[in-house]
Design a protein around this motif. Structure first.
Motif, PDB file in Angstrom:
ATOM      1  N   GLU A  37       0.810  -1.215   0.000  1.00  0.00           N
ATOM      2  CA  GLU A  37       0.000   0.000   0.000  1.00  0.00           C
ATOM      3  C   GLU A  37       0.847   1.270   0.000  1.00  0.00           C
ATOM      4  OE1 GLU A  37      -3.069   0.022   2.958  1.00  0.00           O
ATOM      5  OE2 GLU A  37      -3.554  -2.084   2.599  1.00  0.00           O
ATOM      6  N   VAL A  38       2.094   1.175   0.441  1.00  0.00           N
ATOM      7  CA  VAL A  38       2.984   2.333   0.474  1.00  0.00           C
ATOM      8  C   VAL A  38       3.826   2.314  -0.806  1.00  0.00           C
ATOM      9  CG1 VAL A  38       4.859   3.477   1.693  1.00  0.00           C
ATOM     10  CG2 VAL A  38       3.063   2.304   2.980  1.00  0.00           C
ATOM     11  N   ILE A  39       3.623   3.326  -1.646  1.00  0.00           N
ATOM     12  CA  ILE A  39       4.331   3.405  -2.924  1.00  0.00           C
ATOM     13  C   ILE A  39       5.069   4.729  -2.996  1.00  0.00           C
ATOM     14  CG2 ILE A  39       4.079   3.480  -5.428  1.00  0.00           C
ATOM     15  CD1 ILE A  39       1.555   1.741  -5.091  1.00  0.00           C
ATOM     16  N   VAL A  40       6.337   4.673  -3.347  1.00  0.00           N
ATOM     17  CA  VAL A  40       7.156   5.865  -3.551  1.00  0.00           C
ATOM     18  C   VAL A  40       7.260   6.087  -5.054  1.00  0.00           C
ATOM     19  CG1 VAL A  40       9.446   6.872  -3.246  1.00  0.00           C
ATOM     20  CG2 VAL A  40       8.479   5.447  -1.443  1.00  0.00           C
ATOM     21  N   ARG A  41       6.988   7.310  -5.501  1.00  0.00           N
ATOM     22  CA  ARG A  41       7.041   7.648  -6.920  1.00  0.00           C
ATOM     23  C   ARG A  41       8.122   8.687  -7.158  1.00  0.00           C
ATOM     24  NH1 ARG A  41       1.725   7.006  -5.448  1.00  0.00           N
ATOM     25  NH2 ARG A  41       0.594   5.455  -6.671  1.00  0.00           N
ATOM     26  N   THR A  42       8.851   8.520  -8.273  1.00  0.00           N
ATOM     27  CA  THR A  42       9.889   9.480  -8.613  1.00  0.00           C
ATOM     28  C   THR A  42      10.067   9.514 -10.125  1.00  0.00           C
ATOM     29  OG1 THR A  42      12.133  10.223  -8.083  1.00  0.00           O
ATOM     30  CG2 THR A  42      11.826   7.855  -8.417  1.00  0.00           C
ATOM     31  N   ALA A  43      10.756  10.523 -10.611  1.00  0.00           N
ATOM     32  CA  ALA A  43      11.045  10.653 -12.035  1.00  0.00           C
ATOM     33  C   ALA A  43      12.136   9.647 -12.431  1.00  0.00           C
ATOM     34  CB  ALA A  43      11.508  12.067 -12.343  1.00  0.00           C
ATOM     35  N   PRO A  44      12.083   9.139 -13.648  1.00  0.00           N
ATOM     36  CA  PRO A  44      13.088   8.170 -14.090  1.00  0.00           C
ATOM     37  C   PRO A  44      14.531   8.666 -13.941  1.00  0.00           C
ATOM     38  CG  PRO A  44      11.261   8.185 -15.631  1.00  0.00           C
ATOM     39  CD  PRO A  44      11.038   9.319 -14.669  1.00  0.00           C
ATOM     40  N   ALA A  45      14.790   9.928 -14.243  1.00  0.00           N
ATOM     41  CA  ALA A  45      16.154  10.459 -14.126  1.00  0.00           C
ATOM     42  C   ALA A  45      16.628  10.462 -12.681  1.00  0.00           C
ATOM     43  CB  ALA A  45      16.230  11.872 -14.702  1.00  0.00           C
ATOM     44  N   ARG A  46      15.747  10.785 -11.758  1.00  0.00           N
ATOM     45  CA  ARG A  46      16.114  10.768 -10.330  1.00  0.00           C
ATOM     46  C   ARG A  46      16.350   9.344  -9.847  1.00  0.00           C
ATOM     47  NH1 ARG A  46      13.793  15.453  -6.737  1.00  0.00           N
ATOM     48  NH2 ARG A  46      13.947  17.136  -8.217  1.00  0.00           N
ATOM     49  N   PHE A  47      15.542   8.407 -10.330  1.00  0.00           N
ATOM     50  CA  PHE A  47      15.727   7.013  -9.946  1.00  0.00           C
ATOM     51  C   PHE A  47      17.063   6.498 -10.480  1.00  0.00           C
ATOM     52  CE2 PHE A  47      14.789   2.377 -10.595  1.00  0.00           C
ATOM     53  CZ  PHE A  47      14.761   2.046  -9.265  1.00  0.00           C
ATOM     54  N   ALA A  48      17.400   6.850 -11.704  1.00  0.00           N
ATOM     55  CA  ALA A  48      18.683   6.442 -12.287  1.00  0.00           C
ATOM     56  C   ALA A  48      19.850   7.011 -11.481  1.00  0.00           C
ATOM     57  CB  ALA A  48      18.769   6.893 -13.740  1.00  0.00           C
ATOM     58  N   LYS A  49      19.721   8.259 -11.049  1.00  0.00           N
ATOM     59  CA  LYS A  49      20.774   8.888 -10.226  1.00  0.00           C
ATOM     60  C   LYS A  49      20.906   8.155  -8.891  1.00  0.00           C
ATOM     61  CE  LYS A  49      22.252  13.366  -8.498  1.00  0.00           C
ATOM     62  NZ  LYS A  49      21.957  14.810  -8.420  1.00  0.00           N
ATOM     63  N   PHE A  50      19.766   7.799  -8.287  1.00  0.00           N
ATOM     64  CA  PHE A  50      19.779   7.047  -7.038  1.00  0.00           C
ATOM     65  C   PHE A  50      20.456   5.689  -7.231  1.00  0.00           C
ATOM     66  CE2 PHE A  50      17.758   3.640  -4.600  1.00  0.00           C
ATOM     67  CZ  PHE A  50      18.129   3.999  -3.320  1.00  0.00           C
ATOM     68  N   LEU A  51      20.124   4.974  -8.301  1.00  0.00           N
ATOM     69  CA  LEU A  51      20.733   3.662  -8.553  1.00  0.00           C
ATOM     70  C   LEU A  51      22.241   3.774  -8.729  1.00  0.00           C
ATOM     71  CD1 LEU A  51      18.218   1.891 -10.967  1.00  0.00           C
ATOM     72  CD2 LEU A  51      18.624   1.441  -8.540  1.00  0.00           C
ATOM     73  N   ARG A  52      22.694   4.785  -9.471  1.00  0.00           N
ATOM     74  CA  ARG A  52      24.145   4.968  -9.642  1.00  0.00           C
ATOM     75  C   ARG A  52      24.820   5.205  -8.297  1.00  0.00           C
ATOM     76  NH1 ARG A  52      22.324   7.743 -14.174  1.00  0.00           N
ATOM     77  NH2 ARG A  52      22.471   9.763 -13.149  1.00  0.00           N
ATOM     78  N   ALA A  53      24.215   6.024  -7.449  1.00  0.00           N
ATOM     79  CA  ALA A  53      24.790   6.306  -6.130  1.00  0.00           C
ATOM     80  C   ALA A  53      24.800   5.048  -5.258  1.00  0.00           C
ATOM     81  CB  ALA A  53      24.016   7.427  -5.442  1.00  0.00           C
ATOM     82  N   ALA A  54      23.724   4.273  -5.304  1.00  0.00           N
ATOM     83  CA  ALA A  54      23.668   3.044  -4.509  1.00  0.00           C
ATOM     84  C   ALA A  54      24.732   2.056  -4.966  1.00  0.00           C
ATOM     85  CB  ALA A  54      22.280   2.419  -4.601  1.00  0.00           C
ATOM     86  N   LYS A  55      24.893   1.903  -6.275  1.00  0.00           N
ATOM     87  CA  LYS A  55      25.910   0.993  -6.813  1.00  0.00           C
ATOM     88  C   LYS A  55      27.314   1.442  -6.440  1.00  0.00           C
ATOM     89  CE  LYS A  55      23.188  -0.664 -10.694  1.00  0.00           C
ATOM     90  NZ  LYS A  55      23.050  -0.694 -12.169  1.00  0.00           N
ATOM     91  N   ALA A  56      27.501   2.750  -6.297  1.00  0.00           N
ATOM     92  CA  ALA A  56      28.816   3.294  -5.931  1.00  0.00           C
ATOM     93  C   ALA A  56      29.071   3.239  -4.431  1.00  0.00           C
ATOM     94  CB  ALA A  56      28.934   4.736  -6.421  1.00  0.00           C
ATOM     95  N   GLY A  57      28.078   2.759  -3.649  1.00  0.00           N
ATOM     96  CA  GLY A  57      28.270   2.623  -2.209  1.00  0.00           C
ATOM     97  C   GLY A  57      28.009   3.876  -1.406  1.00  0.00           C
ATOM     98  N   LYS A  58      27.375   4.865  -2.002  1.00  0.00           N
ATOM     99  CA  LYS A  58      27.141   6.144  -1.323  1.00  0.00           C
ATOM    100  C   LYS A  58      26.248   6.030  -0.088  1.00  0.00           C
ATOM    101  CE  LYS A  58      29.146   8.750  -4.513  1.00  0.00           C
ATOM    102  NZ  LYS A  58      30.243   9.638  -4.319  1.00  0.00           N
ATOM    103  N   PHE A  59      25.461   4.963   0.000  1.00  0.00           N
ATOM    104  CA  PHE A  59      24.527   4.808   1.113  1.00  0.00           C
ATOM    105  C   PHE A  59      24.911   3.678   2.058  1.00  0.00           C
ATOM    106  CE2 PHE A  59      22.040   6.154  -2.680  1.00  0.00           C
ATOM    107  CZ  PHE A  59      21.900   7.480  -2.323  1.00  0.00           C
ATOM    108  N   ASP A  60      26.061   3.088   1.848  1.00  0.00           N
ATOM    109  CA  ASP A  60      26.478   1.936   2.656  1.00  0.00           C
ATOM    110  C   ASP A  60      26.526   2.248   4.144  1.00  0.00           C
ATOM    111  OD1 ASP A  60      26.646   0.562   0.303  1.00  0.00           O
ATOM    112  OD2 ASP A  60      28.832   0.343   0.328  1.00  0.00           O
ATOM    113  N   HIS A  61      26.853   3.468   4.500  1.00  0.00           N
ATOM    114  CA  HIS A  61      26.948   3.815   5.921  1.00  0.00           C
ATOM    115  C   HIS A  61      25.591   3.719   6.625  1.00  0.00           C
ATOM    116  CE1 HIS A  61      25.806   7.593   3.987  1.00  0.00           C
ATOM    117  NE2 HIS A  61      25.353   7.992   5.161  1.00  0.00           N
ATOM    118  N   HIS A  62      24.507   3.757   5.891  1.00  0.00           N
ATOM    119  CA  HIS A  62      23.172   3.614   6.496  1.00  0.00           C
ATOM    120  C   HIS A  62      22.876   2.168   6.895  1.00  0.00           C
ATOM    121  CE1 HIS A  62      21.978   7.707   5.792  1.00  0.00           C
ATOM    122  NE2 HIS A  62      22.324   7.620   4.529  1.00  0.00           N
TER     123      HIS A  62
END
Length: 67
Positions: A37-62
């Motif tokens: 029931e909880v859905i997060v919506r975002t623009a494709p370009a923002r999602f792509a930027k998020f995926l690149r950051a996640a793959k680069a380990g930018k959020f690992d500290h969380h």
């Protein structure tokens, strides 16, 4: 990705505790499979930027268990 069908993360295997993603109305939508029931919506370009950051380990500290 051009599908309105939810796609489960390949990292989740047979587990139902995973992230699912789809595109709908020009947006990327994300949800947890166990709380659809909880859905997060975002623009494709923002999602792509998020995926690149996640793959680069930018959020690992969380993921650290230490406070």
């Amino acid at each position: 990705m051009n599908s309105s069908v939810w796609q489960k993360s390949s990292y989740s295997g047979a587990n139902d505790e995973c992230v699912e993603v789809r595109t709908a109305d020009g947006l990327v939508e994300l949800r947890e499979s166990d709380d659809g029931e909880v859905i997060v919506r975002t623009a494709p370009a923002r999602f792509a930027k998020f995926l690149r950051a996640a793959k680069a380990g930018k959020f690992d500290h969380h993921a650290d268990s230490a406070p």
